[in-house]
Design an enzyme around this catalytic site. Structure first.
Site, PDB file in Angstrom:
ATOM      1  N   TYR A  42      67.165 -65.026-119.304  1.00  0.00           N
ATOM      2  CA  TYR A  42      67.250 -65.625-119.570  1.00  0.00           C
ATOM      3  C   TYR A  42      66.137 -66.318-119.570  1.00  0.00           C
ATOM      4  O   TYR A  42      65.070 -67.252-120.000  1.00  0.00           O
ATOM      5  CB  TYR A  42      67.442 -66.720-117.685  1.00  0.00           C
ATOM      6  CG  TYR A  42      69.269 -66.264-117.771  1.00  0.00           C
ATOM      7  CD1 TYR A  42      69.651 -66.041-118.447  1.00  0.00           C
ATOM      8  CD2 TYR A  42      68.946 -65.573-116.451  1.00  0.00           C
ATOM      9  CE1 TYR A  42      71.050 -65.854-118.428  1.00  0.00           C
ATOM     10  CE2 TYR A  42      69.867 -65.332-116.126  1.00  0.00           C
ATOM     11  CZ  TYR A  42      71.157 -64.970-116.964  1.00  0.00           C
ATOM     12  OH  TYR A  42      72.086 -65.241-115.828  1.00  0.00           O
ATOM     13  N   SER A 114      69.930 -63.644-108.306  1.00  0.00           N
ATOM     14  CA  SER A 114      70.992 -63.238-109.344  1.00  0.00           C
ATOM     15  C   SER A 114      71.066 -62.137-110.548  1.00  0.00           C
ATOM     16  O   SER A 114      70.579 -61.029-109.865  1.00  0.00           O
ATOM     17  CB  SER A 114      70.781 -64.729-110.239  1.00  0.00           C
ATOM     18  OG  SER A 114      72.671 -65.057-111.135  1.00  0.00           O
ATOM     19  N   TRP A 161      78.798 -70.495-117.127  1.00  0.00           N
ATOM     20  CA  TRP A 161      77.837 -69.064-117.730  1.00  0.00           C
ATOM     21  C   TRP A 161      77.936 -68.607-119.268  1.00  0.00           C
ATOM     22  O   TRP A 161      77.153 -68.596-119.712  1.00  0.00           O
ATOM     23  CB  TRP A 161      78.413 -67.767-116.964  1.00  0.00           C
ATOM     24  CG  TRP A 161      77.253 -66.529-117.436  1.00  0.00           C
ATOM     25  CD1 TRP A 161      75.304 -66.494-117.020  1.00  0.00           C
ATOM     26  CD2 TRP A 161      77.033 -65.231-117.996  1.00  0.00           C
ATOM     27  NE1 TRP A 161      75.115 -65.474-117.306  1.00  0.00           N
ATOM     28  CE2 TRP A 161      76.139 -64.343-117.824  1.00  0.00           C
ATOM     29  CE3 TRP A 161      78.476 -65.130-119.017  1.00  0.00           C
ATOM     30  CZ2 TRP A 161      75.830 -63.393-118.682  1.00  0.00           C
ATOM     31  CZ3 TRP A 161      78.345 -63.516-119.407  1.00  0.00           C
ATOM     32  CH2 TRP A 161      76.863 -62.857-119.612  1.00  0.00           C
ATOM     33  N   ASP A 247      74.477 -70.419-100.839  1.00  0.00           N
ATOM     34  CA  ASP A 247      74.227 -69.772-102.432  1.00  0.00           C
ATOM     35  C   ASP A 247      76.412 -68.949-101.916  1.00  0.00           C
ATOM     36  O   ASP A 247      77.089 -68.620-101.676  1.00  0.00           O
ATOM     37  CB  ASP A 247      73.739 -68.693-101.915  1.00  0.00           C
ATOM     38  CG  ASP A 247      73.445 -67.425-102.786  1.00  0.00           C
ATOM     39  OD1 ASP A 247      74.524 -68.093-104.228  1.00  0.00           O
ATOM     40  OD2 ASP A 247      73.470 -66.256-102.725  1.00  0.00           O
TER      41      ASP A 247
END
Length: 557
Positions: A42, A114, A161, A247
């Site tokens: 990312y 993640s 995503w 989460d």
């Protein structure tokens, strides 16, 4: 006197075994030090998690390498949206390269949240000789996620995503990007639910992009694995597992910790669980609740706790407890030698009727009704009008908001059953695993059950605590037959929690057959997710006697 903490070097190249150079930013102290590696798709300069950041490492006397993964941003090679085997090898190579550099003392750690945490697990399973420990936060694997979803599909998670990655992929094409494709992806990001409502799901044109290296139909049909698996037994270093009670991967992260303690009890594995969701900002404000300033990652000294863990990996275990968890409701941190904590009491509450969908709640009682089982309660599930996802353990990539949000409007729907225990005369702590044994029937070829443990506050609000799901056709593995109209015994894992239900509160349970768009809509016909067309309403029923909610307990790990 000015003390130099170190320096930052940009564009540092790390050669992989196939000659491809990966690039990152190096945060290095003046003298050789242990190194912490963050590997991200990312953008290495966008690491924003409150869990641990390279600047925390440098301030604590560690070197840190924040690296773009293969084919991303400044790194060489070809990016593929799902390339877990490659990520494992690249992680191994990066660890061993870093250990040999003059700025590293030969000791290397892996960290991140993640995706970053998943690649830490994958790299550790290949056993790099110089790896001393890992700190993966908020992670899951394919098998663990299948257990948490019960065979349903995290639709909003997947589409959100892919939309993010598609937008990034188009943006990196610069002036060569097709404006029509860019507009298509922008429309998906702006209104993802409209696209997710169209059927069949595999025909989503917003993600049918020429040249984009992944097709949503391949993911939906299982031809491409969205998540990897790894062999926990192959991980031979201490693991610090970090997650939050809201989460989306909370239960998978806790189970990973328990598995490492079972497989490698000779190593010190640690667990930290706050009241957080799957976001970078781990604040004390979650959903509509303020858990108190002590609940934030900063107040809990989460970055420092990471570095202390790394030091223990090198110097010995020290005196600290291996488990740190936040008890919601009491709004305080607790420590324990293991999870669940020793001495944790369990509670069994039987479902009692009648419960009217969207109306009068049923009951939760310490024992079954002595008068015998009541007639079953029912509701009609219409896949064209699904129960909307709200709060709880969801991802925020699309338009969903995680955390404790009032579910009163959900409970008032005619396709939702609510069960409430008596108003509590004293504080009651539920700590550990939550399960629901449910006797259930449907007249459809397939159906889902979504179960949510809720806290009913004295003001009437219903706040989600933890949740689980099961798709009947997956209850004993994919393709399990669903006998229409017959009562089926189900066991639904709602995961782990630590919650104080205060005096004047009530323990509650919400049941439905949808939670859209967090999960895909079960159309009821038994067709594959990718190709299913519109379904028809079906009748579901909950049967009493053997239906029981099991809350916490030391023995339930």
């Amino acid at each position: 006197m000015t003390v130099e903490l170190g320096r930052i070097e940009s564009g540092v190249e790390t050669p992989m075994r196939d000659g491809v150079p990966l690039r990152g930013d190096l945060w290095r102290p003046p003298a050789p030090a242990p190194a912490v590696i963050f590997r991200t798709p990312y953008g290495r300069r966008e690491i924003g998690s409150d869990a641990l950041h390279p600047r925390h490492c440098l301030a604590g006397g560690f070197a840190a390498l924040a690296q773009d993964t293969r084919g991303r941003f400044d790194s060489g090679g070809e990016w593929r949206a799902v390339m877990w085997e490659q990520e494992a090898e690249d992680t191994y190579d990066t660890v061993e390269w870093a250990a040999a550099q003059p700025w590293c003392d030969g000791n290397v750690f892996l960290a991140g949240t993640s995706y970053l945490g998943i690649v830490a697990w994958l790299g550790a399973a290949l056993r790099p000789p110089h790896l001393r420990g890992i700190a993966p936060a908020m992670t899951t694997g394919a098998a663990a996620d299948a257990r948490d979803t019960g065979g349903a599909l995290r639709l909003d998670h997947l589409v959100g995503w892919l939309a993010y990655m598609a937008a990034d992929w188009l943006g990196r094409q610069g002036p060569d990007a097709d404006p029509a494709l860019a507009a298509r992806v922008a429309a998906l990001i702006h209104d993802p639910e409209r696209a997710m409502r169209r059927l069949p799901l595999a025909g989503m044109p917003e993600l049918d992009l020429p040249g984009f290296p992944i097709r949503i139909g391949d993911l939906l049909a299982g031809r491409v694995r969205a998540l990897p698996d790894w062999d926990h037994a192959a991980v031979e270093v201490p693991v610090l597992s970090v997650t939050g009670w809201y989460d989306v991967y909370a239960s998978a992260t806790v189970r990973g910790h328990l598995e490492m303690r079972r497989l490698r009890p000779d190593l010190r594995h640690e667990l930290i669980v706050g009241p957080w969701a799957h976001t970078g900002a781990l604040t004390h404000l979650q959903g509509e609740v303020n858990f108190g300033v002590a609940a934030s990652a900063a107040a809990a000294r989460l970055p420092e706790r990471h570095l202390d863990f790394f030091r223990r990996c090198l110097d010995g275990p020290g005196e600290s407890a291996p488990v740190l968890y936040f008890l919601m409701g009491a709004d305080e941190w607790r420590t324990a030698e293991r999870w669940p904590p020793a001495g944790t009491a369990g509670l069994a509450l039987h479902l009692t009727g009648p419960a009217v969908a969207g109306g009068t709640p049923g009951g939760l009682a310490a024992g079954p009704d002595p008068a015998g089982p009541a007639e079953p309660d029912g509701y009609v599930h219409d896949p064209a009008d699904p129960v909307p996802s709200r709060g709880g353990r969801v991802l925020h990539l699309g338009r969903l908001v995680p955390g404790p949000l009032d579910l009163g409007r959900i409970a008032a729907r005619p396709d939702v059953l609510l069960y409430l225990g008596d108003v509590l005369g004293e504080d009651t702590d539920v700590t550990g695993r939550v399960r629901l044994r449910l006797s259930f029937a449907t007249d459809a070829a397939d159906a889902d059950v979504m179960a949510r443990l809720v806290d009913r506050l004295p003001d009437g609000r219903l706040l989600p605590v933890c949740e689980g799901a099961v798709r009947l056709s997956h209850r004993d593995g994919p393709g399990t037959p669903v006998p229409r109209g017959e009562v089926i015994p189900l066991e639904i894992d709602l995961g782990y929690t630590a919650r104080r239900f205060g005096e004047g509160h009530s323990i509650g349970l919400l049941l439905s057959s949808s939670s859209f768009p967090h999960f895909d809509r079960n159309q009821g016909g038994g067709e594959p997710v990718a190709t299913a067309g519109p379904g028809t309403p079906s009748t579901q029923s909950v049967h009493y006697g053997a239906s029981v909610l099991l809350l916490g307990g030391e023995g339930e790990r």
